[in-house]
Design an enzyme around this catalytic site. Structure first.
Site, PDB file in Angstrom:
ATOM      1  N   LYS A   1      16.543  -7.920  15.554  1.00  0.00           N
ATOM      2  CA  LYS A   1      15.773  -8.204  14.346  1.00  0.00           C
ATOM      3  C   LYS A   1      14.611  -7.228  14.202  1.00  0.00           C
ATOM      4  O   LYS A   1      14.306  -6.767  13.094  1.00  0.00           O
ATOM      5  CB  LYS A   1      15.266  -9.643  14.340  1.00  0.00           C
ATOM      6  CG  LYS A   1      14.564  -9.966  13.029  1.00  0.00           C
ATOM      7  CD  LYS A   1      14.432 -11.435  12.735  1.00  0.00           C
ATOM      8  CE  LYS A   1      13.847 -11.622  11.330  1.00  0.00           C
ATOM      9  NZ  LYS A   1      13.615 -13.031  10.993  1.00  0.00           N
TER      10      LYS A   1
ATOM     11  N   HIS B   1      18.808 -26.273   9.304  1.00  0.00           N
ATOM     12  CA  HIS B   1      19.014 -24.922   8.778  1.00  0.00           C
ATOM     13  C   HIS B   1      20.212 -24.245   9.441  1.00  0.00           C
ATOM     14  O   HIS B   1      21.093 -23.703   8.761  1.00  0.00           O
ATOM     15  CB  HIS B   1      17.752 -24.081   8.984  1.00  0.00           C
ATOM     16  CG  HIS B   1      17.893 -22.656   8.545  1.00  0.00           C
ATOM     17  ND1 HIS B   1      18.030 -22.280   7.230  1.00  0.00           N
ATOM     18  CD2 HIS B   1      17.947 -21.502   9.275  1.00  0.00           C
ATOM     19  CE1 HIS B   1      18.156 -20.961   7.156  1.00  0.00           C
ATOM     20  NE2 HIS B   1      18.102 -20.479   8.367  1.00  0.00           N
TER      21      HIS B   1
ATOM     22  N   GLU C   1      11.939  -5.754   2.877  1.00  0.00           N
ATOM     23  CA  GLU C   1      13.270  -5.918   2.264  1.00  0.00           C
ATOM     24  C   GLU C   1      13.353  -5.190   0.917  1.00  0.00           C
ATOM     25  O   GLU C   1      13.755  -5.749  -0.099  1.00  0.00           O
ATOM     26  CB  GLU C   1      13.593  -7.410   2.094  1.00  0.00           C
ATOM     27  CG  GLU C   1      15.078  -7.706   1.997  1.00  0.00           C
ATOM     28  CD  GLU C   1      15.405  -9.193   2.087  1.00  0.00           C
ATOM     29  OE1 GLU C   1      16.228  -9.646   1.294  1.00  0.00           O
ATOM     30  OE2 GLU C   1      14.821  -9.888   2.943  1.00  0.00           O
TER      31      GLU C   1
ATOM     32  N   ARG D   1      -7.935 -14.640   1.889  1.00  0.00           N
ATOM     33  CA  ARG D   1      -7.057 -13.502   1.578  1.00  0.00           C
ATOM     34  C   ARG D   1      -6.444 -12.873   2.820  1.00  0.00           C
ATOM     35  O   ARG D   1      -6.027 -11.714   2.799  1.00  0.00           O
ATOM     36  CB  ARG D   1      -7.787 -12.448   0.734  1.00  0.00           C
ATOM     37  CG  ARG D   1      -8.224 -12.977  -0.636  1.00  0.00           C
ATOM     38  CD  ARG D   1      -8.768 -11.863  -1.511  1.00  0.00           C
ATOM     39  NE  ARG D   1      -9.059 -12.356  -2.838  1.00  0.00           N
ATOM     40  CZ  ARG D   1     -10.235 -12.852  -3.217  1.00  0.00           C
ATOM     41  NH1 ARG D   1     -11.235 -12.917  -2.333  1.00  0.00           N
ATOM     42  NH2 ARG D   1     -10.421 -13.274  -4.448  1.00  0.00           N
TER      43      ARG D   1
ATOM     44  N   GLU E   1      21.709 -18.511  14.363  1.00  0.00           N
ATOM     45  CA  GLU E   1      21.108 -17.199  14.096  1.00  0.00           C
ATOM     46  C   GLU E   1      21.517 -16.178  15.152  1.00  0.00           C
ATOM     47  O   GLU E   1      21.652 -14.983  14.859  1.00  0.00           O
ATOM     48  CB  GLU E   1      19.585 -17.318  14.020  1.00  0.00           C
ATOM     49  CG  GLU E   1      19.077 -18.173  12.862  1.00  0.00           C
ATOM     50  CD  GLU E   1      19.307 -17.544  11.495  1.00  0.00           C
ATOM     51  OE1 GLU E   1      19.553 -16.319  11.415  1.00  0.00           O
ATOM     52  OE2 GLU E   1      19.241 -18.281  10.496  1.00  0.00           O
TER      53      GLU E   1
ATOM     54  N   ASN F   1      20.462 -11.642   6.050  1.00  0.00           N
ATOM     55  CA  ASN F   1      20.830 -12.797   5.237  1.00  0.00           C
ATOM     56  C   ASN F   1      22.328 -13.113   5.319  1.00  0.00           C
ATOM     57  O   ASN F   1      22.824 -13.927   4.524  1.00  0.00           O
ATOM     58  CB  ASN F   1      20.437 -12.550   3.774  1.00  0.00           C
ATOM     59  CG  ASN F   1      18.931 -12.511   3.593  1.00  0.00           C
ATOM     60  OD1 ASN F   1      18.217 -13.349   4.109  1.00  0.00           O
ATOM     61  ND2 ASN F   1      18.450 -11.503   2.876  1.00  0.00           N
TER      62      ASN F   1
ATOM     63  N   ARG G   1      16.806  -4.925   5.667  1.00  0.00           N
ATOM     64  CA  ARG G   1      16.492  -6.284   6.091  1.00  0.00           C
ATOM     65  C   ARG G   1      17.388  -7.327   5.423  1.00  0.00           C
ATOM     66  O   ARG G   1      17.578  -8.413   5.956  1.00  0.00           O
ATOM     67  CB  ARG G   1      15.010  -6.571   5.795  1.00  0.00           C
ATOM     68  CG  ARG G   1      14.516  -7.860   6.426  1.00  0.00           C
ATOM     69  CD  ARG G   1      13.002  -7.933   6.452  1.00  0.00           C
ATOM     70  NE  ARG G   1      12.590  -9.178   7.088  1.00  0.00           N
ATOM     71  CZ  ARG G   1      11.361  -9.430   7.538  1.00  0.00           C
ATOM     72  NH1 ARG G   1      10.429  -8.503   7.418  1.00  0.00           N
ATOM     73  NH2 ARG G   1      11.072 -10.573   8.107  1.00  0.00           N
TER      74      ARG G   1
ATOM     75  N   HIS H   1      23.479 -16.585   4.645  1.00  0.00           N
ATOM     76  CA  HIS H   1      22.346 -17.351   4.123  1.00  0.00           C
ATOM     77  C   HIS H   1      22.446 -17.651   2.627  1.00  0.00           C
ATOM     78  O   HIS H   1      21.907 -18.651   2.171  1.00  0.00           O
ATOM     79  CB  HIS H   1      21.033 -16.623   4.429  1.00  0.00           C
ATOM     80  CG  HIS H   1      20.593 -16.791   5.853  1.00  0.00           C
ATOM     81  ND1 HIS H   1      21.394 -16.437   6.910  1.00  0.00           N
ATOM     82  CD2 HIS H   1      19.448 -17.284   6.392  1.00  0.00           C
ATOM     83  CE1 HIS H   1      20.740 -16.704   8.047  1.00  0.00           C
ATOM     84  NE2 HIS H   1      19.581 -17.208   7.760  1.00  0.00           N
TER      85      HIS H   1
ATOM     86  N   LYS I   1       7.773 -12.901   7.772  1.00  0.00           N
ATOM     87  CA  LYS I   1       8.031 -13.662   6.553  1.00  0.00           C
ATOM     88  C   LYS I   1       7.406 -15.050   6.697  1.00  0.00           C
ATOM     89  O   LYS I   1       7.661 -15.752   7.667  1.00  0.00           O
ATOM     90  CB  LYS I   1       9.533 -13.796   6.291  1.00  0.00           C
ATOM     91  CG  LYS I   1      10.171 -12.592   5.650  1.00  0.00           C
ATOM     92  CD  LYS I   1      11.613 -12.899   5.251  1.00  0.00           C
ATOM     93  CE  LYS I   1      12.239 -11.748   4.501  1.00  0.00           C
ATOM     94  NZ  LYS I   1      13.640 -12.042   4.101  1.00  0.00           N
TER      95      LYS I   1
ATOM     96  N   HIS J   1      21.756 -21.398   2.252  1.00  0.00           N
ATOM     97  CA  HIS J   1      20.612 -21.897   1.482  1.00  0.00           C
ATOM     98  C   HIS J   1      21.068 -22.756   0.311  1.00  0.00           C
ATOM     99  O   HIS J   1      20.399 -23.738  -0.046  1.00  0.00           O
ATOM    100  CB  HIS J   1      19.764 -20.729   0.980  1.00  0.00           C
ATOM    101  CG  HIS J   1      18.903 -20.108   2.028  1.00  0.00           C
ATOM    102  ND1 HIS J   1      18.229 -18.918   1.846  1.00  0.00           N
ATOM    103  CD2 HIS J   1      18.600 -20.505   3.286  1.00  0.00           C
ATOM    104  CE1 HIS J   1      17.561 -18.621   2.937  1.00  0.00           C
ATOM    105  NE2 HIS J   1      17.767 -19.558   3.828  1.00  0.00           N
TER     106      HIS J   1
END
Length: 364
Positions: free
Chosen positions: A225, A266, A235, A121, A185, A246, A242, A249, A143, A253
């Site tokens: 960032k 990417h 987010e 956990r 990026e 994107n 946040r 993106h 993330k 994506h």
């Protein structure tokens, strides 16, 4: 040798440093020694390409930690490899005081970070990004996650590292195509948050790790960032926050999903996505067409595509967008620019216009 630069990420529950510099191996090993002196078990995860490219680095790491090597590439961000990493942590008897070292690009950072978030956990982990993309993006902000057949990063957790070590020297063995992927990026951060950064890239491209500006630029990007993450860690902001990270993106994506993960790196998909986002911003009346041309030139000058290399189906791209994790209540959220250096989120867009943008990018 100059002292490492340091950026702090401050979230509701933790504060941790990002170290940026050259020749950081000694500082990392000293940190690991301090952890082991406090009876923390340490295990490392990397991929086959990084392991082969950095033999001296891993000779030092293997003296202090067991190392799990996973296959290189986006396909390792899957349930099967995730299970193998969890088994590795169990085999090495990590307990709740244990620490995972994520040594690699974004794939390893996401995969090992999610394993650290899930095992018992949650155990601690340290990010040691070995690609430019990971240094300025995925290693910052906590993330973590893996892909499933329905889409990219649909399974994961927010789990902050206890430290990040961004050693510019580790970038020297990067293939030019991978280095260029990371620049996407950096271009994105200039487009959404800092016109001066964009202008620096516009004046002279950064094409390899020997560029004397790279330490400053990596630190600059981490600060951008970190500022966003500090204000909106998970987010949840109703607008902006946040989600601004994107930019490009939602388009990028979708390209990765439809083309098949691995067909585009990417950053290559994001390069096209940034141009598409600029087209959308222009269509909404926010930026002039001349800014689309500026963005296209900067993306291209950094050896990134601005147009699909092979036609993809508009229908499939639109369907992939609807599966994106940023969709809320069935509405696709987009990030657009008010101007270069300032971005905002919009809750909806004209889908016919989005289809036209896809066609302008080479879709059919």
């Amino acid at each position: 040798m100059s002292s490492p630069r340091k950026v702090f990420v401050e979230t509701a529950k933790s504060t941790y440093p990002i170290h940026v510099g050259r020749s950081l191996r000694s500082a990392l090993l000293e940190h690991v020694a301090e952890l082991k002196a406090k009876d923390s078990l340490v295990a490392a995860v990397t991929d086959s390409n990084v392991y082969a490219a950095q033999p001296e680095f891993f000779k030092a790491i293997e003296a202090v930690a067991a190392v799990k090597v996973v296959p290189a590439g986006e396909t390792s961000k899957c349930l099967a490899t995730f299970g193998k990493v969890l088994d590795f942590l169990a085999e090495n008897k990590l307990d709740r005081g244990g620490v995972v070292l994520a040594i690699g690009g974004g794939v390893v950072g996401d995969l090992a970070g999610y394993a650290a978030a899930s095992f018992l956990r949650g155990v601690r982990f340290i990010q040691i990004p070995t690609t430019l993309l990971a240094m300025v993006d995925s290693s910052v902000g906590g993330k973590t996650g893996i892909n499933i057949s329905a889409g990219k990063n649909l399974v994961g957790a927010f789990h902050q590292p206890i430290a990040v070590y961004s050693d510019i020297d580790l970038l020297k063995t990067m293939p030019p195509r991978e280095f260029a992927s990371g620049m996407a990026e950096i271009i994105k951060h200039g487009m959404l948050a800092d016109a001066k950064l964009f202008q620096l890239l516009e004046a002279r491209s950064i094409l390899n790790a020997r560029d004397e500006r790279l330490e400053e630029v990596v630190e600059w990007n981490c600060r951008i960032k970190a500022t966003v993450v500090n204000a909106d860690e998970k987010e949840t902001a109703a607008s902006g926050g946040r989600a601004l990270l994107n930019l490009g993106h939602t388009f990028g994506h979708a390209i990765e999903n439809v083309a098949g993960y691995g067909e585009y790196l990417h950053g290559e998909a994001i390069g096209i996505g940034l141009v598409a986002a600029a087209m959308l911003s222009c269509s909404l009346g926010f930026i002039p067409e001349s800014d689309i041309d500026r963005i296209r030139r900067v993306v291209s000058a950094h050896k990134l595509p601005t147009h699909l290399s092979k036609p993809l189906s508009v229908d499939r791209l639109m369907n992939a967008m609807r599966l994106d994790k940023k969709v809320k209540a069935g509405v696709i959220r987009f990030v657009v620019m008010r101007r270069i250096g300032q971005a905002e989120t919009i809750e909806s867009a004209d889908m016919d216009q989005i289809c036209r943008i896809w066609r302008d990018c080479g879709a059919v």
